[in-house]
Design a protein around this motif. Structure first.
Motif, short mmCIF file in Angstrom:
data_model
loop_
_atom_site.label_atom_id
_atom_site.label_comp_id
_atom_site.label_asym_id
_atom_site.label_seq_id
_atom_site.Cartn_x
_atom_site.Cartn_y
_atom_site.Cartn_z
N GLN A 254 0.83 -1.21 0.00
CA GLN A 254 0.00 0.00 0.00
C GLN A 254 0.87 1.26 0.00
OE1 GLN A 254 -3.64 0.49 2.27
NE2 GLN A 254 -3.30 -1.52 3.19
N ILE A 255 1.90 1.27 0.83
CA ILE A 255 2.77 2.45 0.90
C ILE A 255 3.51 2.66 -0.42
CG2 ILE A 255 4.85 3.39 2.01
CD1 ILE A 255 3.71 2.23 4.66
N SER A 256 3.96 1.57 -1.03
CA SER A 256 4.63 1.69 -2.33
C SER A 256 3.70 2.25 -3.40
CB SER A 256 5.15 0.33 -2.79
OG SER A 256 6.21 -0.09 -1.98
N ALA A 257 2.44 1.82 -3.38
CA ALA A 257 1.48 2.22 -4.41
C ALA A 257 0.94 3.63 -4.22
CB ALA A 257 0.32 1.22 -4.45
N LYS A 258 0.68 4.03 -2.96
CA LYS A 258 0.00 5.31 -2.76
C LYS A 258 0.62 6.22 -1.71
CE LYS A 258 -3.48 2.64 -0.37
NZ LYS A 258 -4.79 2.17 -0.23
N GLY A 259 1.68 5.78 -1.06
CA GLY A 259 2.36 6.64 -0.10
C GLY A 259 1.85 6.50 1.32
N TYR A 260 0.86 5.66 1.54
CA TYR A 260 0.30 5.39 2.86
C TYR A 260 -0.39 4.04 2.83
CZ TYR A 260 -4.14 6.75 0.72
OH TYR A 260 -5.23 6.84 -0.12
N ALA A 261 -0.67 3.51 4.01
CA ALA A 261 -1.44 2.27 4.14
C ALA A 261 -2.60 2.58 5.09
CB ALA A 261 -0.58 1.14 4.69
N ILE A 262 -3.74 1.99 4.81
CA ILE A 262 -4.93 2.31 5.59
C ILE A 262 -5.65 1.04 6.02
CG2 ILE A 262 -6.43 2.52 3.55
CD1 ILE A 262 -7.64 5.06 4.99
N THR A 263 -6.38 1.14 7.11
CA THR A 263 -7.17 0.03 7.62
C THR A 263 -8.08 -0.51 6.54
OG1 THR A 263 -7.18 0.98 9.85
CG2 THR A 263 -8.94 -0.57 9.35
N SER A 264 -8.19 -1.81 6.49
CA SER A 264 -9.09 -2.46 5.54
C SER A 264 -10.54 -2.12 5.89
CB SER A 264 -8.90 -3.97 5.61
OG SER A 264 -9.91 -4.64 4.90
N VAL A 265 -11.35 -1.85 4.88
CA VAL A 265 -12.76 -1.54 5.13
C VAL A 265 -13.47 -2.74 5.76
CG1 VAL A 265 -12.97 0.24 3.39
CG2 VAL A 265 -13.43 -2.10 2.76
N LYS A 266 -12.95 -3.95 5.58
CA LYS A 266 -13.53 -5.13 6.19
C LYS A 266 -13.43 -5.09 7.72
CE LYS A 266 -10.75 -7.69 3.88
NZ LYS A 266 -9.97 -8.83 3.41
N ALA A 267 -12.45 -4.34 8.22
CA ALA A 267 -12.19 -4.31 9.65
C ALA A 267 -12.94 -3.22 10.39
CB ALA A 267 -10.69 -4.13 9.90
#
Length: 76
Positions: free
Chosen positions: A62-75
């Motif tokens: 996620q960080i490589s693709a968009k510069g951040y990682a975020i909680t999964s909407v499933k969670a």
């Protein structure tokens, strides 16, 4: 890799989390006035596929693709 963790309140007392490389600002597409700093300098193993305490899947990808990682909407 080290990341700074931000959080924001969701429904029913749950939180979403955002991981940004340490010292970087939240990328513009993820800026939200509701994000508050939760933890600084959290170590993420190079082979980590999850950050379970923050319900974040594939943090490196996620960080490589968009510069951040975020909680999964499933969670949420």
């Amino acid at each position: 890799m080290r990341v700074d963790i931000y959080r924001r309140a969701e429904h029913a007392g749950h939180f979403s989390y955002l991981a940004v490389p340490e010292g970087k600002i939240i990328p513009e597409e993820a800026i939200n006035t509701d994000w508050e700093l939760s933890d600084r300098g959290v170590d993420v193993d190079d082979d980590a596929t999850q950050l379970p305490e923050f319900a974040i899947d594939d943090p490196h990808e996620q960080i490589s693709a968009k510069g951040y990682a975020i909680t999964s909407v499933k969670a949420i």
